[in-house]
Write a protein that holds these residues in place. Structure first.
Motif, PDB file in Angstrom:
ATOM      1  N   ASP A  11     -12.216  26.294  50.368  1.00  0.00           N
ATOM      2  CA  ASP A  11     -11.420  26.479  51.592  1.00  0.00           C
ATOM      3  C   ASP A  11     -10.776  25.183  52.211  1.00  0.00           C
ATOM      4  O   ASP A  11     -11.637  24.511  52.702  1.00  0.00           O
ATOM      5  N   PHE A  57     -12.428  28.522  58.091  1.00  0.00           N
ATOM      6  CA  PHE A  57     -12.634  28.823  56.726  1.00  0.00           C
ATOM      7  C   PHE A  57     -14.147  29.443  56.854  1.00  0.00           C
ATOM      8  O   PHE A  57     -14.755  29.139  57.962  1.00  0.00           O
ATOM      9  N   HIS A  76     -19.131  28.656  49.196  1.00  0.00           N
ATOM     10  CA  HIS A  76     -18.923  29.244  50.372  1.00  0.00           C
ATOM     11  C   HIS A  76     -20.187  30.328  50.410  1.00  0.00           C
ATOM     12  O   HIS A  76     -20.661  30.954  49.121  1.00  0.00           O
TER      13      HIS A  76
END
Length: 77
Positions: A11, A57, A76
């Motif tokens: 992100d 994010f 992530h």
């Protein structure tokens, strides 16, 4: 499957198109996008794990070479 930097979209950062990056270059991308380093821990294979957080994010977990000089993968969590 070898997991490398180019396999994940992070992100707020342009898609990384190389398999690894010098950690300074990788961290500059994250810092420029507003991420901050949260902490580190040992990772599998004598590597180093680093967590990065951001106000909007998702958090990133990055794996570095044992000496911390090369960023190998980031995703992530």
């Amino acid at each position: 499957v070898a997991m490398t930097l180019d396999k994940h979209k992070l992100d707020g950062i342009p898609q990384i198109t190389v398999k690894t990056l010098p950690s300074r270059e990788f961290e500059l991308l994250l810092l420029t996008a507003g991420y901050g380093k949260m902490g580190t821990a040992p990772a599998q294979g004598n590597r180093m794990k680093v967590w990065w957080s951001h106000s909007t994010f998702r958090r990133i977990e990055a794996i570095y070479s044992p000496d911390g000089i090369v960023a190998i993968i980031a995703y992530h969590v």
